[in-house]
Design an enzyme around this catalytic site. Structure first.
Site, PDB file in Angstrom:
ATOM      1  N   GLU A   1      -5.127  -8.476  61.766  1.00  0.00           N
ATOM      2  CA  GLU A   1      -4.492  -7.762  60.641  1.00  0.00           C
ATOM      3  C   GLU A   1      -3.980  -8.733  59.578  1.00  0.00           C
ATOM      4  OE1 GLU A   1      -4.004  -5.213  58.406  1.00  0.00           O
ATOM      5  OE2 GLU A   1      -3.942  -4.009  60.214  1.00  0.00           O
TER       6      GLU A   1
ATOM      7  N   VAL B   1      -6.132 -10.376  56.241  1.00  0.00           N
ATOM      8  CA  VAL B   1      -6.451  -9.762  54.939  1.00  0.00           C
ATOM      9  C   VAL B   1      -5.191  -9.149  54.343  1.00  0.00           C
ATOM     10  CG1 VAL B   1      -7.864  -8.060  53.732  1.00  0.00           C
ATOM     11  CG2 VAL B   1      -8.778  -9.216  55.755  1.00  0.00           C
TER      12      VAL B   1
ATOM     13  N   ILE C   1       0.111  -6.227  54.293  1.00  0.00           N
ATOM     14  CA  ILE C   1      -0.397  -4.855  54.120  1.00  0.00           C
ATOM     15  C   ILE C   1      -1.258  -4.506  55.335  1.00  0.00           C
ATOM     16  CG2 ILE C   1      -1.713  -3.283  52.656  1.00  0.00           C
ATOM     17  CD1 ILE C   1      -1.326  -5.236  50.333  1.00  0.00           C
TER      18      ILE C   1
ATOM     19  N   LYS D   1     -11.710 -12.630  52.637  1.00  0.00           N
ATOM     20  CA  LYS D   1     -11.037 -11.361  52.973  1.00  0.00           C
ATOM     21  C   LYS D   1     -11.958 -10.180  52.672  1.00  0.00           C
ATOM     22  CE  LYS D   1      -6.582 -13.478  51.870  1.00  0.00           C
ATOM     23  NZ  LYS D   1      -5.663 -13.778  50.781  1.00  0.00           N
TER      24      LYS D   1
ATOM     25  N   GLY E   1       3.236 -15.180  52.571  1.00  0.00           N
ATOM     26  CA  GLY E   1       4.648 -15.417  52.858  1.00  0.00           C
ATOM     27  C   GLY E   1       4.922 -15.317  54.347  1.00  0.00           C
TER      28      GLY E   1
ATOM     29  N   VAL F   1       3.669 -19.206  58.562  1.00  0.00           N
ATOM     30  CA  VAL F   1       3.454 -17.915  59.226  1.00  0.00           C
ATOM     31  C   VAL F   1       3.909 -17.972  60.691  1.00  0.00           C
ATOM     32  CG1 VAL F   1       1.747 -16.154  59.823  1.00  0.00           C
ATOM     33  CG2 VAL F   1       1.541 -17.406  57.667  1.00  0.00           C
TER      34      VAL F   1
ATOM     35  N   ASP G   1     -11.026 -17.705  48.914  1.00  0.00           N
ATOM     36  CA  ASP G   1     -10.098 -17.013  49.828  1.00  0.00           C
ATOM     37  C   ASP G   1     -10.296 -15.488  49.715  1.00  0.00           C
ATOM     38  OD1 ASP G   1      -7.396 -16.919  51.391  1.00  0.00           O
ATOM     39  OD2 ASP G   1      -7.011 -15.698  49.614  1.00  0.00           O
TER      40      ASP G   1
HETATM   41  N1  HSE Z   1      -3.491 -18.112  49.474  1.00  0.00           N
HETATM   42  C1  HSE Z   1      -3.485 -16.700  49.698  1.00  0.00           C
HETATM   43  C2  HSE Z   1      -3.056 -15.986  48.445  1.00  0.00           C
HETATM   44  C3  HSE Z   1      -2.571 -16.260  50.795  1.00  0.00           C
HETATM   45  O1  HSE Z   1      -2.718 -16.607  47.453  1.00  0.00           O
HETATM   46  O2  HSE Z   1      -3.060 -14.767  48.455  1.00  0.00           O
HETATM   47  C4  HSE Z   1      -3.167 -16.497  52.134  1.00  0.00           C
HETATM   48  O3  HSE Z   1      -4.391 -15.865  52.247  1.00  0.00           O
END
Ligand code: HSE
Length: 437
Positions: free
Chosen positions: A129, A132, A136, A205, A302, A14, A201
């Site tokens: 931003e 999450v 988007i 979020k 990504g 990132v 994860d």
């Molecule tokens: N590992 C997360 C996913 C991306 O697969 O959506 C980063 O939060």
């Protein structure tokens, strides 16, 4: 106008994307922000990589603490991840009066209250931003775009790795283990996939979405989290025969009893747009009382998609940093002294519908026993599917969908059904949400 100086902590995927996007779109970004945004210092453990990516254009160090205490830096971008060093760095940056941009959902879900309180005290912004749903702009949408609404519920596919695995399972008829290996081979899943496949994860979020949707403090320890590791290819096929797709959803809902906060595999009617979000894509469905349901779709991970959100935050912070701190958009959407103490509902009290799969002896009276147990608990059956026994087998799969009931009644029903002598093994239970308005 004088450029705004940024210190970048972490130039991995990132961070690298942030460098690339800021450099490539510098002119356009300056026109938007009103002044140039310059990365002036980069910290990364991998000094060689950092030097290579930045091609000698900025100072590079392996000491992130020297960046957060550098008096020339206005905004610190934290892309290191984790909740230990990242927490120290963010708090130190705030204490030095620097604004912070972070993509770190775990840090905010777990330590957000402390971080936002510190930022409030110092009059600095913490923008997130990118934390999450990657690219988007869901934080902006919920916090600002939907500010007129009383948010009723949010349901999202907010983990791309698990969505990729579930899509592979459905489209190729794979079981979880095989689909996970494919995801790892293709770089969607980490070698230790626990955070993604166990729903952690997504729960981080979801906690952030609930906080900005309902104006509640972070309380990650109260989130119910169930991942996709127990899902079988059979369940995905049976759900499909009944007109549903299985997705790992993060759901947060305002009810009379409080706030539901839960991540689990969920059957969704296949006709819903969100049921057709496939591969590693993310989507978030937000229901406001004025606007109705709104859907946000895009890449949840990504380099450049996530950088898109990081840079948008940099532009926002740049525009806002001259404004009186009291006039800025509050970190968690609601004024900090107006956060609500609505309780998070215990999972036992959650109301939803269910998919149940059980393995039963193919003999008279089995269904009567099951329906009696469900009837006694006031659980109503909505749909039913029984497969013929396979050649030479004495047992059959029975699949039922229930109408909406309370989680504790289903738990009790499952205990009683598993005790029947005609039932073998465990009952599989997957929650079901119609997601209609
Ligand atoms: N590992 C997360 C996913 C991306 O697969 O959506 C980063 O939060």
């Amino acid at each position: 106008m004088k450029p705004i100086n940024v210190g970048l902590l972490g130039i991995g995927t990132v961070g690298g994307g942030t460098w690339t996007v800021l450099t490539r779109n510098q002119e356009e970004i300056t026109r938007r922000a009103g002044r140039p945004i310059h990365i002036v210092k980069v910290a990364d453990r991998d000094l060689e990589l950092a030097k290579k990516l930045t091609a000698g254009q900025v100072a590079v160090t392996d000491d992130a603490f020297s960046v957060v205490s550098d008096p020339d830096i206005d905004i610190v971008v934290e892309l290191i991840g984790g909740t230990t060093i990242a927490k120290d760095l963010v708090l130190l940056a705030i204490s030095h009066g620097k604004h912070v941009v972070t993509a770190n959902k775990a840090l905010l879900a777990v330590h957000g209250n402390e971080i936002f309180a510190a930022a409030q005290k110092q009059g600095v912004m913490v923008a997130f931003e990118a934390a999450v749903a990657g690219g988007i702009p869901i934080i902006k949408a919920v916090r600002e775009g939907l500010a007129a609404n009383r948010i009723e519920w949010i349901a999202g596919i907010i983990n791309g790795t698990t969505n990729f695995i579930l899509t592979e399972m459905r489209e190729k008829g794979l079981d979880f283990d095989v689909a996970l290996k494919d995801a790892q081979r293709l770089g969607y899943a980490e070698s230790d996939p626990t955070f993604d496949v166990e729903g952690i994860d997504a729960a981080h979020k979801l906690m952030i979405l609930a906080a900005i949707g309902f104006g509640i403090p972070m309380q990650f320890d109260k989130a119910y989290t169930e991942g996709i590791t127990q899902l079988t290819g059979d369940d995905i096929r049976y759900a499909e025969q009944l007109g549903y797709r299985v997705k790992l959803l993060g759901i947060t809902k305002r009810t009379d009893a409080g706030i539901e906060l839960r991540v689990h595999p969920t059957l969704i009617p296949e006709k819903r747009l969100i049921a057709n979000v496939n591969g590693a894509m993310n989507a978030v469905l937000v229901k406001g009382d004025a606007v109705g349901p709104t859907l946000y779709y895009g890449k949840g991970a990504g380099a450049e998609p996530t950088a898109s959100s990081v840079v948008a935050d940099l532009v926002d912070v740049t525009r806002m940093c001259t404004a009186d701190p009291h006039q800025r958009v509050p970190h968690l959407a609601f004024q900090p002294d107006k956060l609500s103490d609505l309780p998070i509902s215990p999972m036992d009290e959650v109301r939803t519908a269910y998919y149940l799969r059980l393995r039963a002896k193919d003999q008279p009276g089995v269904l009567a026993d099951i329906t009696r147990i469900l009837g006694d608990l006031n659980i109503s059956i909505d749909a039913f599917l029984q497969k013929e026994p396979a050649e030479g087998e004495q047992e059959v799969d029975i699949i039922m969908l229930t109408h909406i009931t309370v989680e504790k009644y289903i738990n009790q029903a499952i205990i009683e059904i598993e005790l029947l002598p005609t039932i073998s093994g465990k009952v599989t239970r997957i929650r079901l949400e119609e997601l209609n308005s």
